[in-house]
Design an enzyme around this catalytic site. Sequence first.
Site, short mmCIF file in Angstrom:
data_model
loop_
_atom_site.label_atom_id
_atom_site.label_comp_id
_atom_site.label_asym_id
_atom_site.label_seq_id
_atom_site.Cartn_x
_atom_site.Cartn_y
_atom_site.Cartn_z
N ARG A 67 0.83 -1.21 0.00
CA ARG A 67 0.00 0.00 0.00
C ARG A 67 0.86 1.26 0.00
O ARG A 67 1.86 1.35 0.70
CB ARG A 67 -0.90 0.02 1.24
N ARG A 116 2.71 4.19 4.88
CA ARG A 116 2.34 4.47 6.26
C ARG A 116 3.35 3.82 7.21
O ARG A 116 3.78 2.70 6.96
CB ARG A 116 0.94 3.90 6.55
P1 AP5 Z 1 -7.56 -0.25 2.58
O1 AP5 Z 1 -8.86 0.07 1.93
O2 AP5 Z 1 -6.63 0.86 2.87
O3 AP5 Z 1 -7.82 -1.20 3.85
P2 AP5 Z 1 -8.34 -0.86 5.31
O4 AP5 Z 1 -9.17 -2.04 5.75
O5 AP5 Z 1 -8.99 0.49 5.34
O6 AP5 Z 1 -6.95 -0.89 6.07
P3 AP5 Z 1 -6.33 0.03 7.20
O7 AP5 Z 1 -4.90 -0.44 7.34
O8 AP5 Z 1 -6.53 1.48 6.91
O9 AP5 Z 1 -7.18 -0.39 8.40
P4 AP5 Z 1 -6.77 -0.38 9.85
O10 AP5 Z 1 -8.10 -0.74 10.40
O11 AP5 Z 1 -5.67 -1.22 10.31
O12 AP5 Z 1 -6.15 1.09 10.06
P5 AP5 Z 1 -6.79 2.44 10.55
O13 AP5 Z 1 -6.30 3.51 9.65
O14 AP5 Z 1 -8.26 2.33 10.78
O15 AP5 Z 1 -6.83 -1.33 1.64
C1 AP5 Z 1 -5.53 -1.83 1.99
C2 AP5 Z 1 -4.69 -2.02 0.71
O16 AP5 Z 1 -5.28 -3.04 -0.10
C3 AP5 Z 1 -4.62 -0.76 -0.19
O17 AP5 Z 1 -3.34 -0.69 -0.75
C4 AP5 Z 1 -5.68 -1.03 -1.28
O18 AP5 Z 1 -5.33 -0.40 -2.50
C5 AP5 Z 1 -5.62 -2.55 -1.39
N1 AP5 Z 1 -6.93 -3.13 -1.73
C6 AP5 Z 1 -8.15 -2.75 -1.27
N2 AP5 Z 1 -9.11 -3.55 -1.77
C7 AP5 Z 1 -8.47 -4.47 -2.56
C8 AP5 Z 1 -8.92 -5.58 -3.35
N3 AP5 Z 1 -10.22 -5.91 -3.44
N4 AP5 Z 1 -7.98 -6.32 -3.98
C9 AP5 Z 1 -6.66 -5.99 -3.90
N5 AP5 Z 1 -6.18 -4.95 -3.18
C10 AP5 Z 1 -7.07 -4.20 -2.52
O19 AP5 Z 1 -6.14 2.61 12.00
C11 AP5 Z 1 -4.78 2.90 12.19
C12 AP5 Z 1 -4.46 3.03 13.68
O20 AP5 Z 1 -5.26 4.08 14.28
C13 AP5 Z 1 -4.78 1.80 14.55
O21 AP5 Z 1 -3.74 0.86 14.52
C14 AP5 Z 1 -4.95 2.46 15.94
O22 AP5 Z 1 -3.72 2.77 16.52
C15 AP5 Z 1 -5.67 3.75 15.62
N6 AP5 Z 1 -7.14 3.61 15.64
C16 AP5 Z 1 -7.98 3.75 14.58
N7 AP5 Z 1 -9.26 3.55 14.96
C17 AP5 Z 1 -9.24 3.26 16.28
C18 AP5 Z 1 -10.26 2.92 17.23
N8 AP5 Z 1 -11.57 2.87 16.89
N9 AP5 Z 1 -9.87 2.65 18.52
C19 AP5 Z 1 -8.57 2.72 18.88
N10 AP5 Z 1 -7.56 3.03 18.02
C20 AP5 Z 1 -7.89 3.30 16.73
#
Ligand code: AP5
Length: 220
Positions: free
Chosen positions: A129, A162
Amino acid sequence: MAAAERIVFLGPPGAGKGTQADRVAGVLGVVKLATGDILREAVRAGTPLGRKVEGYMKQGVLVPDDVILEVMAQAMEKAGWRFILDGFPRTVAQAEALDRMLSERGLALDGVVFLDVPDEEIVLRLSGRRVCPKCGRAYHLRYDPPKEDNRCDVCGVELVQRPDDREDVIRKRLEVYRAQTEPVLAYYENSGRSPLRVDGVGEVETVTRRILEALGVTVG
Ligand code: AP5
């Protein structure tokens, strides 16, 4: 089109929640609220919130519930309580608090979508990504590359990786997901709101179609 104004997207890191929430929110005419995007923007801007959460995010562990609840209460209010939630709730305590906030306003969730993607695919997706530091759009070096080498199609700026997309941090995030976020699936199941399980493997467009079908949304 069935009423679908308050939807939760659940799934492991890298399942495609952000990619799909953008597309489905466009179809439903609601706002995508992604906790990760809100927190990363605060880190980038160097706000007090950003300074508080940066260390947790770099390590791939969850930010404390009270911080997240304050941020999300404000964001949902601003969105008029019509949204797709991406990355929230992520603990049972957050899911309970969300239910309380909605019921105080006479509202409820219209659906919970679970994007199912195996671990090996997740590591491949996250390690490839790249994101735009300006607009946050995610690309994938192999599956969804930008038109011009390593530059955002929309903003033209150079894409970055990231800090939590390093393989050791990805493994940690998966561990945290199993321990703290998987129980949220059981929370919804046990309260009669079984998550709509959608296969997240396949072309991006195919997955969008599966989600809309699962939600009972007809387009066009
Ligand atoms: P993408 O769409 O970016 O996936 P995602 O599920 O949104 O992944 P994230 O890594 O953003 O989710 P996350 O939940 O770990 O992180 P977040 O930012 O929420 O797709 C991923 C990749 O795959 C991309 O390159 C895309 O192009 C590719 N792709 C997509 N679909 C595809 C397909 N069909 N086929 C092939 N490739 C594909 O959280 C980050 C941090 O924030 C956490 O670790 C935590 O520290 C904090 N945080 C966030 N929310 C909370 C909460 N509610 N409580 C506590 N801490 C929190």
